[in-house]
Structures are given as C-alpha cells and as structure tokens.
Motif scaffolding. Sequence first.
Motif, PDB file in Angstrom:
ATOM      1  N   CYS A   1       0.834  -1.210   0.000  1.00 32.99           N
ATOM      2  CA  CYS A   1       0.000   0.000   0.000  1.00 32.99           C
ATOM      3  C   CYS A   1       0.866   1.257   0.000  1.00 32.99           C
ATOM      4  CB  CYS A   1      -0.929  -0.004   1.206  1.00 32.99           C
ATOM      5  SG  CYS A   1      -2.224  -1.249   1.132  1.00 32.99           S
TER       6      CYS A   1
ATOM      7  N   LEU B   1       2.048   1.791  -3.450  1.00 30.79           N
ATOM      8  CA  LEU B   1       0.983   2.342  -4.286  1.00 30.79           C
ATOM      9  C   LEU B   1       0.818   3.847  -4.047  1.00 30.79           C
ATOM     10  CD1 LEU B   1      -1.918  -0.286  -4.222  1.00 30.79           C
ATOM     11  CD2 LEU B   1      -0.527   0.398  -6.181  1.00 30.79           C
TER      12      LEU B   1
ATOM     13  N   MET C   1      -3.200 -12.402  -2.306  1.00 26.14           N
ATOM     14  CA  MET C   1      -4.155 -11.319  -2.553  1.00 26.14           C
ATOM     15  C   MET C   1      -5.564 -11.657  -2.073  1.00 26.14           C
ATOM     16  SD  MET C   1      -2.841 -10.118  -6.333  1.00 26.14           S
ATOM     17  CE  MET C   1      -4.277  -9.097  -6.676  1.00 26.14           C
TER      18      MET C   1
ATOM     19  N   ALA D   1      -5.092  -2.769   2.948  1.00 28.39           N
ATOM     20  CA  ALA D   1      -5.760  -2.036   1.870  1.00 28.39           C
ATOM     21  C   ALA D   1      -6.979  -1.294   2.393  1.00 28.39           C
ATOM     22  CB  ALA D   1      -6.158  -2.998   0.752  1.00 28.39           C
TER      23      ALA D   1
ATOM     24  N   LEU E   1      -5.515   4.734  -6.951  1.00 30.94           N
ATOM     25  CA  LEU E   1      -4.785   3.468  -6.951  1.00 30.94           C
ATOM     26  C   LEU E   1      -5.120   2.622  -5.724  1.00 30.94           C
ATOM     27  CD1 LEU E   1      -1.232   4.537  -8.218  1.00 30.94           C
ATOM     28  CD2 LEU E   1      -3.112   3.518  -9.512  1.00 30.94           C
TER      29      LEU E   1
ATOM     30  N   TRP F   1      -6.770  -1.096  -5.958  1.00 39.08           N
ATOM     31  CA  TRP F   1      -6.162  -2.254  -5.304  1.00 39.08           C
ATOM     32  C   TRP F   1      -7.188  -2.968  -4.424  1.00 39.08           C
ATOM     33  CZ3 TRP F   1      -2.812  -5.867  -5.351  1.00 39.08           C
ATOM     34  CH2 TRP F   1      -2.324  -6.469  -4.192  1.00 39.08           C
TER      35      TRP F   1
END
Length: 304
Positions: A19, A22, A73, A82, A122, A126
Amino acid sequence: MRLVKRNKVWGMTEGGLFCLALLTAGMGLQLAVGPFRWDAMAWPVNVVCLLVLLSGIVLMHLCRSRVRLFRWMATLQAGIPAMLTCAMLTVLMGVTRQVPSGHVPVDPFGITAMLSFWPFVLAFLWLTVLVGMVSLTRLRPRLGGVPFLLNHLGIFIALVAGTLGSADVQTLRMMVQEGKTEWRAVDAQHRIHELPVAIELHDFSIRQEPLPAFVSDVTVYTKSGLVLRDTIRVGKPLSVRGWKIYQYSYEETEAGLTDVSVFELVRDPWLPCVYMGVFMMLAGAVWLFLGRKENGTSNERNDK
C-alpha cells in the motif's frame, strides 16, 4: 492465515508495504501528470476498462495455485492494510475542504480534489481487485458461504459502478420561463446540450411552509412521447426516463418578478448497479445475522 513458502512469510507487513508503494507511485503520477481525469473514462472507455479488470481478476484467480502473490491477494493479510489505507484517505477527504467535481485542486498536492487524487484512485483500485479475488474464492455450491459471497460481490459491484460510472454522470442546469417549454440545458463548462426531455413551466411560486420553498408546476415531455404533469419543489425531485429533475433556484426579472425557474437535471446510468451492490451487501448481512441467530437457538436447545 499466513502464507509460508521457502522460509518466507507474506503477512500484513507486506500488505502495508504494498500500500505504501501504491501511495508513493500515485504521488509520483500526481506530480508528473496532474489529477486523474475521470472525464476520460466516459463510455465506452469505462466498459473496456471493466472488461480488462474482470479478465485480469479471473486470470489471477486461475493462476493462484502457481503464483504466491495471487494466493496472498485473497487473504486478510492483503485486505486489511488495503482497507485501512482507503479508510485513512477517506477520512482525509472528509476533514479537508474539497473543490467541486471537475475543478482544479487548490493545494499543491491535489488533496482538495481527493476523488481525482492518484494515490486515492490506486488505493481503491487495489482494494477492488482484492475484493474481486476474495469473491471468486467463495464461488462454491455451498449454502453457508452465500452471505459472505453476497457481501463481497456487493462491495465489488458498488465500488466498480460508483467509480467507473462516475464519468457518465450528467449534471445540467435548465432555465425555464413561465408559459414556455425548454429542451436545452447547460453543463458546468456552459456548453449547451439538447436533451431527450423537455420542461414546460406553468407556474412558479415561493411558499412559506414554514421556511421558504420553491415550487414549480410543470409538464415534462420526452421524445418517446411521454407527457407527465407534476409539481417539483426543493427536496422533492421528479424522475423521468433515467433523469432526476431537481428544483434548484430561480431568476428574478428587472421588475423583481420571479417567473423563471432553474432546474438541475441529473442522469446516472450506473446508479442501479450501485443500488444492486448495496442491496446485496444488506442481504448478505441480514442472512448472516439470521443464520447465526438460528445456530445460537439450535445450540441452546441441544444444551437443554
């Protein structure tokens, strides 16, 4: 659960680092190319992006047995960082004064236009991918997994429809004088649009009930032949063929008369998909609650 392979552990630390990467990449894009342009995602580009997103998620799901990243994931170790990242950005959006949609941010980093802020875009992309991956892992013919599937699919549909569909939202203003019919409206850039709906204003009044209320007696026409007579007032919009017509304001003439009503017309073709996603989340939550309640009652009976 933690994924362990070849003495390497993928957990929340990796999720947090991902994260952070990102956010860093997003900040770089923000400074290099400026805010994310949602207007460039209008139909049919958003549909193409949706197909690419779905294809990518399905492909990663099919390859998860061979790729450790794809397996990770679909775990909480990837999802929790996230969610926390998106939550922090959402809180930041709530505590900063945001400029109207489509306007240039007033700060040097772009935080005041959070919906077009690259790190925000983003981070939510994600999260959307992770929710899609988790949903696919629960596509099994098992009744007990339905509430979980409804919740996650609902979140996925609401996120995708709310973001990709935002570029197709039309918000226009229309001024109509008493006794006249208007088919045209203007957008925020003052461009004129001829619409498939027209408004004829019969009467406009300002009533005290107890606060001042703007009320317009109108007939709405559509090019498909629909004719609808109704009253539009503040807080009571009229829905016609996918358009919501709001009472926005009024215009005074030089003599101080108020015979011109200003309407705001909004069209969001993706809104039913957002509603469907929210309904699925609610249905999953209710199902889960009732299932746990029923299991608790059964356990009490067995104890007796």
